[in-house]
Design a protein around this motif. Structure first.
Motif, PDB file in Angstrom:
ATOM      1  N   ALA A 225      40.814  45.033  40.474  1.00 54.22           N
ATOM      2  CA  ALA A 225      39.700  45.114  41.413  1.00 54.22           C
ATOM      3  C   ALA A 225      40.235  44.819  42.812  1.00 54.22           C
ATOM      4  N   ASN A 226      40.810  45.834  43.432  1.00 56.20           N
ATOM      5  CA  ASN A 226      41.365  45.717  44.781  1.00 56.20           C
ATOM      6  C   ASN A 226      40.326  46.277  45.747  1.00 56.20           C
ATOM      7  N   ILE A 227      39.404  45.433  46.157  1.00 56.35           N
ATOM      8  CA  ILE A 227      38.276  45.907  46.978  1.00 56.35           C
ATOM      9  C   ILE A 227      38.237  45.089  48.270  1.00 56.35           C
ATOM     10  N   LEU A 228      37.233  44.245  48.432  1.00 56.85           N
ATOM     11  CA  LEU A 228      37.108  43.330  49.563  1.00 56.85           C
ATOM     12  C   LEU A 228      36.420  42.073  49.058  1.00 56.85           C
ATOM     13  N   ALA A 229      36.549  40.992  49.788  1.00 58.19           N
ATOM     14  CA  ALA A 229      36.033  39.705  49.329  1.00 58.19           C
ATOM     15  C   ALA A 229      34.535  39.735  49.006  1.00 58.19           C
ATOM     16  N   LYS A 230      33.732  40.221  49.936  1.00 52.02           N
ATOM     17  CA  LYS A 230      32.281  40.182  49.729  1.00 52.02           C
ATOM     18  C   LYS A 230      31.846  41.019  48.527  1.00 52.02           C
ATOM     19  N   LEU A 251      42.394  40.425  41.176  1.00 53.46           N
ATOM     20  CA  LEU A 251      41.493  40.552  42.322  1.00 53.46           C
ATOM     21  C   LEU A 251      42.300  40.610  43.605  1.00 53.46           C
ATOM     22  N   SER A 252      41.960  41.567  44.486  1.00 60.89           N
ATOM     23  CA  SER A 252      42.685  41.661  45.744  1.00 60.89           C
ATOM     24  C   SER A 252      41.786  42.257  46.824  1.00 60.89           C
ATOM     25  N   GLY A 253      42.352  42.376  48.051  1.00 58.48           N
ATOM     26  CA  GLY A 253      41.535  42.749  49.201  1.00 58.48           C
ATOM     27  C   GLY A 253      40.950  41.499  49.834  1.00 58.48           C
ATOM     28  N   ILE A 254      41.637  40.373  49.646  1.00 55.04           N
ATOM     29  CA  ILE A 254      41.116  39.060  50.021  1.00 55.04           C
ATOM     30  C   ILE A 254      42.008  38.428  51.094  1.00 55.04           C
ATOM     31  N   LEU A 255      41.453  38.145  52.243  1.00 51.22           N
ATOM     32  CA  LEU A 255      42.209  37.417  53.263  1.00 51.22           C
ATOM     33  C   LEU A 255      42.477  35.992  52.775  1.00 51.22           C
ATOM     34  N   ASN A 256      43.566  35.403  53.242  1.00 49.67           N
ATOM     35  CA  ASN A 256      43.930  34.059  52.786  1.00 49.67           C
ATOM     36  C   ASN A 256      42.773  33.074  52.886  1.00 49.67           C
ATOM     37  N   GLU A 257      42.052  33.133  54.011  1.00 48.40           N
ATOM     38  CA  GLU A 257      40.971  32.172  54.232  1.00 48.40           C
ATOM     39  C   GLU A 257      39.743  32.446  53.365  1.00 48.40           C
ATOM     40  N   GLN A 258      39.711  33.614  52.692  1.00 53.32           N
ATOM     41  CA  GLN A 258      38.593  33.938  51.808  1.00 53.32           C
ATOM     42  C   GLN A 258      38.894  33.631  50.347  1.00 53.32           C
ATOM     43  N   TRP A 282      47.260  38.231  53.114  1.00 55.70           N
ATOM     44  CA  TRP A 282      46.329  38.603  52.036  1.00 55.70           C
ATOM     45  C   TRP A 282      46.701  37.882  50.754  1.00 55.70           C
ATOM     46  N   THR A 283      45.690  37.407  50.045  1.00 55.11           N
ATOM     47  CA  THR A 283      45.902  36.705  48.783  1.00 55.11           C
ATOM     48  C   THR A 283      45.321  37.524  47.635  1.00 55.11           C
ATOM     49  N   SER A 284      46.052  37.597  46.555  1.00 53.00           N
ATOM     50  CA  SER A 284      45.542  38.197  45.316  1.00 53.00           C
ATOM     51  C   SER A 284      45.305  37.072  44.317  1.00 53.00           C
ATOM     52  N   LEU A 285      44.338  37.269  43.438  1.00 57.35           N
ATOM     53  CA  LEU A 285      43.985  36.268  42.444  1.00 57.35           C
ATOM     54  C   LEU A 285      44.101  36.853  41.051  1.00 57.35           C
ATOM     55  N   LEU A 286      44.473  36.005  40.110  1.00 61.85           N
ATOM     56  CA  LEU A 286      44.498  36.393  38.705  1.00 61.85           C
ATOM     57  C   LEU A 286      43.468  35.571  37.966  1.00 61.85           C
ATOM     58  N   GLY A 287      42.501  36.256  37.374  1.00 62.84           N
ATOM     59  CA  GLY A 287      41.473  35.575  36.604  1.00 62.84           C
ATOM     60  C   GLY A 287      41.616  35.898  35.120  1.00 62.84           C
ATOM     61  N   GLN A 288      41.269  34.923  34.284  1.00 63.79           N
ATOM     62  CA  GLN A 288      41.355  35.123  32.836  1.00 63.79           C
ATOM     63  C   GLN A 288      40.099  34.592  32.162  1.00 63.79           C
TER      64      GLN A 288
END
Length: 290
Positions: A225-230, A251-258, A282-288
């Motif tokens: 899901a490489n979209i945007l934070a909101k 998850l990606s499309g996320i600025l560090n501060e978001q 930009w920060t990416s997240l891994l969710g499980q």
């Protein structure tokens, strides 16, 4: 191909604003842009470039866009030269683990030890891999593969140019579902899958959310899901529900501060979320899913 240099619309501002404008240019205006590109040009700023056949098209597009008044914008005709080659040459290859993203101008320069080369050229849909968000997703996926993770059902949500779906198809050699709200992105994804010899695996459809016929009721072992934070935060309940037990979401499309607020949105839905190293702000997240 047009017989004269195109007209370029440039818009420059903060990363958040530039990314929002790029979404409008690519997916919401309906204008016949020849190409849309997004570039980082400073620690906190980015600029968007959209190319048009005529000045009138560029002006009409600019008039239809919504963006903060403090963003810079102008239209100019590019120099009389081979602008397509120049544009492509400006995109160097990108290495992301075992993946190597390149334009056709670099087809003869692919290292022999690269397992999964992916040909992607700049165009209407976003996600050439030259942005930290796409590269971040590929690096996480590469680590998952290295750990022995073998997802059977994979979704590229908001596929753009199809980079992530193609990467998954090459690495897993199985059917990959790719969806986007915009038909242009779906068309480009299918074209890129064909160019990369994985059209038999990549199934792409226009879909607006998980209630669409292509997604409703399905469960996935891996979701990109490489979209945007909101939008990601808004989709958190649906994404969490669509994950199979032990399923993972990148998850990606996320600025560090978001990153913290996006992480919180998915943690509240029962996922275990871990941030990954930042790339160019930009920060990416891994969710499980447990």
């Amino acid at each position: 191909m047009i017989d004269h240099p195109p007209f370029a619309l440039f818009i420059r501002g903060s990363k958040v604003d530039a990314f929002a404008v790029s979404d409008q240019l690519g997916f919401e205006t309906g204008m016949e842009a020849l190409a849309v590109s997004l570039f980082e040009d400073g620690p906190e700023t980015m600029h968007v470039q959209a190319l048009f056949e005529t000045q009138a098209q560029a002006e009409a597009c600019l008039d239809g866009l919504k963006f903060p008044s403090d963003m810079e914008s102008f239209i100019t005709q590019l120099p009389d030269e081979d602008w397509i080659s120049k544009s492509q040459a400006g995109l160097p290859p990108v290495k992301a683990g075992r993946f190597w993203l390149y334009g056709t101008h670099d087809a003869d320069n692919i290292p022999s030890n690269v397992p999964f080369p992916i040909e992607i050229n700049a165009g209407l849909a976003f996600g050439t891999g030259h942005h930290g968000t796409t590269k971040g997703c590929l690096l996480i996926f590469d680590k998952l593969l290295e750990s022995g993770f073998k997802p059977k059902r994979v979704l590229d949500l908001g596929c753009g140019a199809g980079v992530l779906a193609i990467a998954a198809a090459k690495a897993l050699q199985q059917d990959i579902l790719a969806t986007d709200i915009d038909q242009d992105a779906v068309d480009v994804t299918l074209q890129n899958a064909l160019a990369n010899n994985v059209s038999e695996f990549v199934k792409s459809y226009q879909a607006d959310g998980f209630d669409s016929p292509e997604l409703k009721g399905q469960r996935f072992d891996l979701i990109f899901a490489n979209i945007l934070a909101k939008p990601l935060m808004g989709l958190a309940p649906d994404i969490a529900h669509a994950l199979a037990p032990d399923g993972k979401v990148i998850l990606s499309g996320i600025l560090n501060e978001q990153a913290e607020m996006v992480s919180d949105a998915f943690t509240k839905k029962g996922l275990e979320v871990s941030p990954q190293p930042s790339l160019s702000g930009w920060t990416s997240l891994l969710g499980q899913k447990p």
